[in-house]
Design a protein around this motif. Sequence first.
Motif, PDB file in Angstrom:
ATOM      1  N   ARG A   1      39.778  46.330  42.204  1.00 19.43           N
ATOM      2  CA  ARG A   1      41.138  46.836  42.398  1.00 19.43           C
ATOM      3  C   ARG A   1      41.229  47.525  43.764  1.00 19.43           C
ATOM      4  NH1 ARG A   1      40.981  49.322  37.359  1.00 19.43           N
ATOM      5  NH2 ARG A   1      41.276  47.542  36.009  1.00 19.43           N
ATOM      6  N   GLU A   2      40.193  48.316  44.042  1.00 16.75           N
ATOM      7  CA  GLU A   2      40.148  49.054  45.308  1.00 16.75           C
ATOM      8  C   GLU A   2      40.062  48.083  46.495  1.00 16.75           C
ATOM      9  OE1 GLU A   2      37.425  52.726  46.940  1.00 16.75           O
ATOM     10  OE2 GLU A   2      36.992  51.892  44.963  1.00 16.75           O
TER      11      GLU A   2
ATOM     12  N   ALA B   1      41.681  41.621  37.582  1.00 12.71           N
ATOM     13  CA  ALA B   1      41.930  43.004  38.003  1.00 12.71           C
ATOM     14  C   ALA B   1      42.597  43.060  39.379  1.00 12.71           C
ATOM     15  CB  ALA B   1      40.619  43.778  38.032  1.00 12.71           C
ATOM     16  N   THR B   2      42.709  41.908  40.042  1.00 13.11           N
ATOM     17  CA  THR B   2      43.271  41.901  41.407  1.00 13.11           C
ATOM     18  C   THR B   2      44.633  41.197  41.442  1.00 13.11           C
ATOM     19  OG1 THR B   2      42.408  39.744  42.069  1.00 13.11           O
ATOM     20  CG2 THR B   2      40.896  41.589  42.268  1.00 13.11           C
TER      21      THR B   2
ATOM     22  N   LYS C   1      33.556  47.898  33.832  1.00 11.74           N
ATOM     23  CA  LYS C   1      34.513  48.931  34.267  1.00 11.74           C
ATOM     24  C   LYS C   1      34.346  49.224  35.754  1.00 11.74           C
ATOM     25  CE  LYS C   1      36.200  52.068  30.768  1.00 11.74           C
ATOM     26  NZ  LYS C   1      35.851  53.252  30.000  1.00 11.74           N
ATOM     27  N   ALA C   2      33.071  49.377  36.152  1.00 12.85           N
ATOM     28  CA  ALA C   2      32.783  49.677  37.559  1.00 12.85           C
ATOM     29  C   ALA C   2      33.243  48.522  38.444  1.00 12.85           C
ATOM     30  CB  ALA C   2      31.291  49.927  37.744  1.00 12.85           C
ATOM     31  N   LYS C   3      33.013  47.291  37.982  1.00 12.30           N
ATOM     32  CA  LYS C   3      33.373  46.123  38.815  1.00 12.30           C
ATOM     33  C   LYS C   3      34.899  46.011  38.942  1.00 12.30           C
ATOM     34  CE  LYS C   3      29.185  43.709  38.513  1.00 12.30           C
ATOM     35  NZ  LYS C   3      28.253  43.575  39.596  1.00 12.30           N
ATOM     36  N   THR C   4      35.626  46.126  37.811  1.00 13.32           N
ATOM     37  CA  THR C   4      37.082  45.945  37.912  1.00 13.32           C
ATOM     38  C   THR C   4      37.683  47.060  38.772  1.00 13.32           C
ATOM     39  OG1 THR C   4      37.284  46.972  35.743  1.00 13.32           O
ATOM     40  CG2 THR C   4      37.496  44.585  35.807  1.00 13.32           C
ATOM     41  N   SER C   5      37.132  48.250  38.650  1.00 11.14           N
ATOM     42  CA  SER C   5      37.664  49.353  39.447  1.00 11.14           C
ATOM     43  C   SER C   5      37.426  49.096  40.948  1.00 11.14           C
ATOM     44  CB  SER C   5      37.030  50.656  38.941  1.00 11.14           C
ATOM     45  OG  SER C   5      36.857  51.555  39.957  1.00 11.14           O
ATOM     46  N   VAL C   6      36.249  48.609  41.279  1.00 15.86           N
ATOM     47  CA  VAL C   6      35.943  48.332  42.684  1.00 15.86           C
ATOM     48  C   VAL C   6      36.785  47.154  43.217  1.00 15.86           C
ATOM     49  CG1 VAL C   6      34.060  46.773  43.400  1.00 15.86           C
ATOM     50  CG2 VAL C   6      33.806  49.207  43.654  1.00 15.86           C
TER      51      VAL C   6
END
Length: 279
Positions: A98-99, A125-126, A91-96
């Motif tokens: 995306r950012e 995620a990108t 979760k943390a990786k996909t969120s980062v």
Amino acid sequence: MKIGVLGSGIMGNGIAQVFAMSGYNVVLTDLKKEALHQARIDMEQSLTKISKKKENNIKPSDVLQSVVFTTDKEQLADSDIVIEAIIENMKAKTSVFRELDEICDSKTILASNTSSLAITEIAAATNRPEKVCGIHFFNPVPLMKLVEIISAEQTSNEIVDRISKVIESVNKESIQVKDTPLFVVNRILVPMICEAIFVFEEGIATADDIDKGMKLGAGHPMGPLKLADIIGLDTLLYVQKMLFQETGDSKYRVPKLLKKMVRAGNFGQKTGKGFYDYP
Ligand code: 3HC
């Protein structure tokens, strides 16, 4: 060429150092100022050790000058490559990612240093999945020669070729690996370490003798239980669990002793106690 590194823990810090030592401009980011402060201290110590070796022509102050330590992720925007080395959590990786996809220029290659999570899922995620890959370094990063380059299902061959050249330019060797649980080195190394824990748990030999056996009998630079303490027993438990979950193969079951030690808070060198004591 500019390299961005996200996460200033032991791996991110080492990665930043390796690129800076080879003349790249590096931006090292973390959420916490204190973590960046510690990273700078650790990097300086490592560089000082390296500079004392005759064969190296490294000046710690010059190398440190080429690293920007910042909490501002926007400074990664014009990087050629950004390597993420944050916690092992999808979760943390996909969120980062995306950012990063939003912040960074469209030319930027986005890479993860994950040792256990699927690069294909991170890439998805990108909006630039063909420019996402795994670049997996080994601990201690300044000393270990190997880097695994992991292609996600979506990664283009051109990106893999470019990354191979960049890795060569920092005096490391690379191997190309498909996106599979634990890739190549950890897939072999982690079950081997777990087997050493089973041997210890069964009372077959002492920790010292197991390690001596693998050093002198198999030519390993360090015994598996000592290495377990250095990697961190929490990390080891996490990656072996991941291998077991992803494959469903009972040969990758987790040693009970490893679970017990982690539950007791004994994570190895970083907590002062593991298979050995670190006063
Ligand atoms: N930076 C700079 N120099 C360092 C350093 C660092 N971070 N760490 C150690 N050194 C220096 C030491 O000061 C020492 O210098 P000296 O020769 O001038 O005294 C030199 O490196 C050698 O260190 P040591 O004498 O302490 O120990 P070794 O000769 O055993 O070498 C080692 C250390 C290279 C770590 C070797 O033991 C080794 O290869 N061990 C196996 C490591 C390994 O398997 N790593 C992979 C772990 S798995 C992983 O990372 C994947 C992840 O996803 C979980």
